[in-house]
Write a protein that holds these residues in place. Structure first.
Motif, short mmCIF file in Angstrom:
data_model
loop_
_atom_site.label_atom_id
_atom_site.label_comp_id
_atom_site.label_asym_id
_atom_site.label_seq_id
_atom_site.Cartn_x
_atom_site.Cartn_y
_atom_site.Cartn_z
N THR A 17 0.81 -1.22 0.00
CA THR A 17 0.00 0.00 0.00
C THR A 17 0.85 1.27 0.00
OG1 THR A 17 -0.21 -0.12 2.42
CG2 THR A 17 -2.00 -1.09 1.11
N GLY A 18 2.16 1.13 0.11
CA GLY A 18 3.03 2.30 0.08
C GLY A 18 4.41 1.93 -0.43
N MET A 19 5.05 2.86 -1.15
CA MET A 19 6.39 2.64 -1.67
C MET A 19 7.18 3.94 -1.58
SD MET A 19 5.77 0.28 -5.11
CE MET A 19 5.23 1.67 -6.13
N GLY A 20 8.49 3.81 -1.32
CA GLY A 20 9.37 4.97 -1.30
C GLY A 20 10.76 4.57 -1.73
N ILE A 21 11.49 5.50 -2.32
CA ILE A 21 12.84 5.17 -2.79
C ILE A 21 13.72 6.42 -2.87
CG2 ILE A 21 12.35 5.46 -5.27
CD1 ILE A 21 14.06 2.83 -5.66
N VAL A 22 14.98 6.22 -2.54
CA VAL A 22 16.04 7.20 -2.80
C VAL A 22 17.15 6.42 -3.49
CG1 VAL A 22 17.70 8.82 -1.81
CG2 VAL A 22 15.47 8.53 -0.72
N SER A 23 17.40 6.74 -4.77
CA SER A 23 18.33 5.93 -5.55
C SER A 23 19.15 6.81 -6.47
CB SER A 23 17.55 4.91 -6.40
OG SER A 23 16.93 5.54 -7.50
N ALA A 24 20.05 6.18 -7.21
CA ALA A 24 20.88 6.91 -8.17
C ALA A 24 20.08 7.40 -9.36
CB ALA A 24 22.03 6.03 -8.65
N ILE A 25 18.88 6.85 -9.60
CA ILE A 25 18.08 7.27 -10.75
C ILE A 25 16.77 7.92 -10.33
CG2 ILE A 25 19.13 5.58 -12.29
CD1 ILE A 25 16.50 3.96 -12.08
N GLY A 26 16.69 8.34 -9.08
CA GLY A 26 15.50 9.04 -8.63
C GLY A 26 15.41 9.06 -7.13
N HIS A 27 15.04 10.22 -6.58
CA HIS A 27 14.93 10.38 -5.13
C HIS A 27 13.50 10.23 -4.64
CE1 HIS A 27 18.98 12.77 -4.70
NE2 HIS A 27 19.13 11.55 -5.19
N GLN A 97 19.64 8.45 7.30
CA GLN A 97 18.90 9.53 6.66
C GLN A 97 18.16 9.06 5.41
OE1 GLN A 97 21.70 12.73 6.05
NE2 GLN A 97 21.49 13.47 8.15
N THR A 98 18.81 8.26 4.58
CA THR A 98 18.15 7.77 3.38
C THR A 98 17.00 6.82 3.72
OG1 THR A 98 19.90 6.09 3.18
CG2 THR A 98 20.11 8.07 1.81
N SER A 99 17.17 6.00 4.75
CA SER A 99 16.08 5.12 5.19
C SER A 99 14.88 5.93 5.64
CB SER A 99 16.55 4.21 6.33
OG SER A 99 17.47 3.25 5.90
N VAL A 100 15.13 7.00 6.37
CA VAL A 100 14.03 7.83 6.88
C VAL A 100 13.25 8.45 5.72
CG1 VAL A 100 13.50 9.98 8.13
CG2 VAL A 100 15.07 8.31 9.13
N ILE A 101 13.95 8.96 4.72
CA ILE A 101 13.26 9.61 3.60
C ILE A 101 12.43 8.59 2.80
CG2 ILE A 101 13.56 10.82 1.41
CD1 ILE A 101 13.97 12.58 3.88
N GLY A 255 25.76 -0.31 -6.76
CA GLY A 255 24.69 0.69 -6.75
C GLY A 255 24.25 1.01 -5.34
N GLN A 256 23.61 2.14 -5.18
CA GLN A 256 23.10 2.56 -3.87
C GLN A 256 21.62 2.90 -3.99
OE1 GLN A 256 25.44 5.96 -2.61
NE2 GLN A 256 26.80 4.67 -1.40
N ALA A 257 20.85 2.46 -3.02
CA ALA A 257 19.45 2.85 -2.92
C ALA A 257 18.93 2.50 -1.55
CB ALA A 257 18.59 2.18 -3.99
N SER A 258 18.07 3.35 -1.03
CA SER A 258 17.22 2.98 0.10
C SER A 258 15.82 2.84 -0.46
CB SER A 258 17.25 4.06 1.17
OG SER A 258 16.28 3.77 2.18
N ALA A 259 15.16 1.74 -0.15
CA ALA A 259 13.84 1.48 -0.71
C ALA A 259 12.93 0.93 0.38
CB ALA A 259 13.94 0.49 -1.88
N CYS A 260 11.68 1.35 0.35
CA CYS A 260 10.76 0.97 1.42
C CYS A 260 9.40 0.56 0.87
CB CYS A 260 10.59 2.15 2.38
SG CYS A 260 9.48 1.81 3.76
N LEU A 261 8.82 -0.45 1.48
CA LEU A 261 7.46 -0.89 1.18
C LEU A 261 6.63 -0.90 2.45
CD1 LEU A 261 8.19 -4.05 -1.02
CD2 LEU A 261 7.54 -1.78 -1.85
N VAL A 262 5.38 -0.51 2.34
CA VAL A 262 4.40 -0.78 3.39
C VAL A 262 3.59 -1.97 2.92
CG1 VAL A 262 2.36 0.02 4.62
CG2 VAL A 262 4.25 1.59 4.21
N LEU A 263 3.67 -3.08 3.67
CA LEU A 263 2.86 -4.26 3.42
C LEU A 263 1.66 -4.22 4.38
CD1 LEU A 263 5.62 -7.04 3.25
CD2 LEU A 263 4.92 -5.41 1.48
N GLU A 264 0.54 -4.71 3.91
CA GLU A 264 -0.66 -4.60 4.74
C GLU A 264 -1.63 -5.72 4.38
OE1 GLU A 264 -3.86 -1.08 6.03
OE2 GLU A 264 -2.19 -0.66 4.65
N SER A 265 -2.36 -6.20 5.36
CA SER A 265 -3.38 -7.19 5.05
C SER A 265 -4.48 -6.55 4.23
CB SER A 265 -3.97 -7.78 6.34
OG SER A 265 -4.81 -6.83 6.98
#
Length: 437
Positions: A17-27, A97-101, A255-265
């Motif tokens: 239900t949610g996605m976020g990323i800070v990477s070399a090809i997009g913040h 910091q990248t994880s937080v964003i 490569g470098q990236a922080s990436a996050c997912l919200v998983l939900e029932s």
């Protein structure tokens, strides 16, 4: 290949239900999506100077990251959340910091700030281990001159569990939380365990954060020493160095990236009227019992087949596969053989690409990055290009070429394999945009 559908075990539906990323090809997700569609590579010469110099000075590092500026993009964030972020991230290391964003992006897309879930019903999985090497390396010379130079918070900051403390305090997460390590498969391992928390009824939602691999010169030298890292033959043309499944591949490109997912029932998402982005139908992990970096066709095949078994889909129902595709000669060869074995007659029809060709190999976060790439392509109806695939190692594989192609994707698979014999695969399904709640 087994064409018969399998009945999945009864368990709660798990959605993204949610996605976020800070990477070399997009913040953020929008920038990342444009880069995927345009075939924009983040691989370039690494600008930072080190002592000693980097063994390979080519990579897809996060460029232009400014924490305060990026935090300013969340201007409508609740004041309590803003204060919490500022309190725990002041002078925090880059990886924090990248994880937080990326987590803030995913949290807000999932509408968890205005449609909250009870804190005890939210879990937290940190996907990645040994994440502070460059931070420690950068402090070493000062420490040798004056040991008292160390920050009072260093005792907390050098541990991977610091990610749990920081993110749980920011978002008031009070359910289960832990760190998962699986080398290059860490991201998928984290997502699978986050989904299992939901399926077991222990939480209603789970934040899964793939942590930036902030390598020091020692780790880069180590990868070069065992022949895993490429970049030598294209040192004057860095944008051509990352070549998954191409005959001129020579090893992975950092490569470098922080990436996050919200998983939900599904029940929780429906109750909150939070739009689902994709369903996680199945996910499998196995070991092939080795301490080496060698890939194994049997382990990779079993992981894909097990993920399909869980999903209730047959291989012929998979439209697209986001490969591990590390640009390693042996790794690419074994993976394409494993895919061919799993998909059988459907092999020439399933679309294949490798996100690492654009992002580099993001190591710990790679699995989360590539799930985000898969979901983005599902939503937008395209397959991103393999920009350096000029002479494919398999002539019958249905690789995307030098430009993106339009294609509906209903069901997809994403592979991640790690040193130490760790094999993972995840099956995803598109959620129609007009789904009613």
């Amino acid at each position: 290949m087994t064409e018969k559908k399998h009945s999945p075990k009864s368990s709660p539906c798990v959605q993204i239900t949610g996605m976020g990323i800070v990477s070399a090809i997009g913040h953020n997700i929008a920038e990342f999506t444009r880069s995927l569609a345009d075939g924009k590579s983040g691989v370039r010469r690494i600008a930072r100077s080190t002592t000693p110099p980097l063994a390979v000075a080519i990579g897809a590092e996060i460029d232009g990251f400014n924490f305060e500026q990026m935090l300013g993009q969340f201007s409508d964030m609740p004041e309590s959340l803003t204060q919490s972020v500022q309190h725990v991230t002041r002078r925090a290391p880059f990886t924090i910091q990248t994880s937080v964003i990326s987590a803030l992006q995913a949290w807000r897309q999932a509408r968890l700030d205005d449609k909250p879930i009870e804190p005890e019903r939210i879990g937290l999985v940190i996907a990645g281990h040994n994440t502070t090497q460059n931070y420690q390396y950068s402090l070493c010379s000062d420490f040798q001159r004056n040991p008292e130079y160390l920050s009072p918070r260093y005792a907390l900051q050098f541990m991977d569990s610091n990610q749990i403390g920081v993110l749980s305090e920011i978002f008031n997460i009070r359910g289960e939380g832990f760190v998962t390590g699986g080398a290059s498969a860490s991201g998928n391992v984290g997502v699978i365990h986050g989904a299992r928390l939901i399926q077991a009824g222990l939480v209603d939602a789970c934040l899964v954060v793939g942590v930036v691999a902030d390598l020091s010169p020692m780790e880069i030298q180590g990868f070069c020493t065992i022949g895993a890292m490429g970049g030598k033959q294209f040192h004057d043309q860095p944008e051509k160095a990352c070549r998954p499944f191409d005959a001129l591949h020579e090893g992975f490109i950092y490569g470098q990236a922080s990436a996050c997912l919200v998983l939900e029932s599904g029940d929780s998402a429906n109750a909150r009227k939070a739009p689902g982005l994709a369903n996680i139908l199945g996910g499998a992990i196995n070991l092939h019992a080795t301490a080496s970096a060698q890939p194994d066709i049997d382990g990779e095949t079993k992981a894909m087949n097990a993920a399909l078994q869980q999903s209730g889909l047959a291989a012929c129902e998979i439209d697209y596969l986001n490969t591990h595709g590390s640009s390693s000669p042996l790794g690419d060869k074994v993976e394409i053989q494993a895919i061919e074995q799993v998909f059988g007659d459907h092999f020439p029809r399933v679309r294949l690409n490798a996100t690492k060709g654009l992002t580099g190999h993001c190591l710990y976060s790679a699995g989360v990055v590539e799930i985000i790439a898969t979901v983005v392509q599902m939503q937008q109806g395209f397959i991103h290009p393999n920009i350096n695939l000029e002479n494919p190692i398999n002539a019958t594989a249905n690789f995307c070429g030098a430009t993106a192609v339009s294609q509906p994707i209903h069901s997809a698979m994403s592979n991640s394999f790690g040193f130490g014999g760790i094999n993972t695969s995840i099956v995803l399904q598109k959620i129609p945009a007009d789904t009613d709640f």
